[in-house]
Design a protein around this motif. Structure first.
Motif, PDB file in Angstrom:
ATOM      1  N   ASP A  36      30.443  12.020 -56.781  1.00 32.04           N
ATOM      2  CA  ASP A  36      30.764  11.030 -57.592  1.00 32.04           C
ATOM      3  C   ASP A  36      31.802   8.777 -56.182  1.00 32.04           C
ATOM      4  O   ASP A  36      31.415  10.209 -54.955  1.00 32.04           O
ATOM      5  CB  ASP A  36      32.318  10.815 -58.384  1.00 32.04           C
ATOM      6  CG  ASP A  36      33.014  11.788 -58.017  1.00 32.04           C
ATOM      7  OD1 ASP A  36      33.393  11.709 -56.376  1.00 32.04           O
ATOM      8  OD2 ASP A  36      34.480  11.571 -58.842  1.00 32.04           O
ATOM      9  N   GLU A  68      28.687   1.895 -55.155  1.00 30.72           N
ATOM     10  CA  GLU A  68      27.945   3.035 -56.396  1.00 30.72           C
ATOM     11  C   GLU A  68      28.251   3.439 -55.969  1.00 30.72           C
ATOM     12  O   GLU A  68      27.248   3.826 -54.935  1.00 30.72           O
ATOM     13  CB  GLU A  68      27.078   1.031 -56.594  1.00 30.72           C
ATOM     14  CG  GLU A  68      25.949   1.526 -57.430  1.00 30.72           C
ATOM     15  CD  GLU A  68      25.336  -0.036 -57.826  1.00 30.72           C
ATOM     16  OE1 GLU A  68      24.095   1.031 -58.679  1.00 30.72           O
ATOM     17  OE2 GLU A  68      25.299  -1.268 -56.717  1.00 30.72           O
ATOM     18  N   ASP A  70      25.342   6.510 -57.788  1.00 29.44           N
ATOM     19  CA  ASP A  70      24.319   7.009 -59.709  1.00 29.44           C
ATOM     20  C   ASP A  70      23.456   8.159 -58.710  1.00 29.44           C
ATOM     21  O   ASP A  70      22.661   8.241 -58.644  1.00 29.44           O
ATOM     22  CB  ASP A  70      23.222   6.049 -59.420  1.00 29.44           C
ATOM     23  CG  ASP A  70      22.887   6.053 -60.769  1.00 29.44           C
ATOM     24  OD1 ASP A  70      22.709   7.700 -61.473  1.00 29.44           O
ATOM     25  OD2 ASP A  70      21.806   5.734 -61.017  1.00 29.44           O
ATOM     26  N   GLN A  72      23.029  10.981 -60.892  1.00 30.81           N
ATOM     27  CA  GLN A  72      21.821  11.141 -61.837  1.00 30.81           C
ATOM     28  C   GLN A  72      20.182  10.240 -60.985  1.00 30.81           C
ATOM     29  O   GLN A  72      19.386  11.269 -60.912  1.00 30.81           O
ATOM     30  CB  GLN A  72      21.510  10.488 -63.080  1.00 30.81           C
ATOM     31  CG  GLN A  72      20.108  10.689 -63.552  1.00 30.81           C
ATOM     32  CD  GLN A  72      20.607  10.963 -65.101  1.00 30.81           C
ATOM     33  OE1 GLN A  72      21.319   9.243 -65.658  1.00 30.81           O
ATOM     34  NE2 GLN A  72      19.115  10.697 -65.975  1.00 30.81           N
ATOM     35  N   HIS A  73      20.315   9.206 -60.438  1.00 31.63           N
ATOM     36  CA  HIS A  73      19.047   9.018 -59.788  1.00 31.63           C
ATOM     37  C   HIS A  73      19.232   8.694 -57.849  1.00 31.63           C
ATOM     38  O   HIS A  73      18.284   8.289 -57.156  1.00 31.63           O
ATOM     39  CB  HIS A  73      18.991   7.327 -59.627  1.00 31.63           C
ATOM     40  CG  HIS A  73      18.814   6.946 -61.026  1.00 31.63           C
ATOM     41  ND1 HIS A  73      19.414   6.969 -61.729  1.00 31.63           N
ATOM     42  CD2 HIS A  73      17.323   7.069 -61.611  1.00 31.63           C
ATOM     43  CE1 HIS A  73      18.788   5.902 -63.649  1.00 31.63           C
ATOM     44  NE2 HIS A  73      17.141   6.591 -62.944  1.00 31.63           N
TER      45      HIS A  73
END
Length: 159
Positions: A36, A68, A70, A72-73
């Protein structure tokens, strides 16, 4: 550190509390817990500024809100703000963030994008291009004096 300071008296901010670190845990299917924003920030917050004995966090060159993540990606974007719009070392700061600190701490599946905050530097486009071009980054890290400067910025600080 670089001599001949352009910003001899930067504003120094108080460091924020650290989140307690836990050992990575794995689910039944051996998938690590997601990475995170706070975890990424914890990895880069103590990088020292090339011109000052202060961390990038203390100088507000980086903030948690400018990250930022992500998971998941498998994507991380770090947007940093030099202390001055004509700062002489944004490429060196970006190298410290990208090539050394994040490459050493994130799983290899992550794509890392390093950017100068929009409007914060006179050579913003040029710096962004250098920092996100793998060949330029590799060439920069082959220069012993540059690698020495990066290592100096990454060395643990006490204080």
């Amino acid at each position: 550190m670089v001599s001949g300071l352009i910003n001899a008296n930067p504003i120094i901010h108080k460091k924020k509390e650290r989140r307690a670190r836990t050992t990575p845990t794995f689910a039944d299917d051996d998938v690590p817990e997601p990475i995170d924003q706070q975890e990424v920030f914890d990895h880069i917050r103590d990088i020292r500024d090339p011109e000052h004995p202060n961390s990038l966090e203390e100088l507000r060159v980086i903030t948690k809100d400018a990250l930022e993540v992500d998971d998941q990606h498998s994507y991380v974007r770090v947007t940093f703000t030099p202390t001055l719009e004509y700062c002489a070392v944004p490429s060196l700061i970006g190298l410290c963030l990208r090539c050394v600190k994040l490459m050493r701490s994130l799983p290899s599946r992550y794509k890392v994008d390093i950017r100068v905050a929009p409007g914060s530097h006179v050579k913003e486009a040029e710096v962004n291009k250098k920092l996100n071009d793998k060949e330029m980054v590799a060439a920069a890290l082959e220069r012993p004096y540059l690698l020495e400067m990066v290592d100096e910025c990454l060395a643990p600080s006490f204080g």
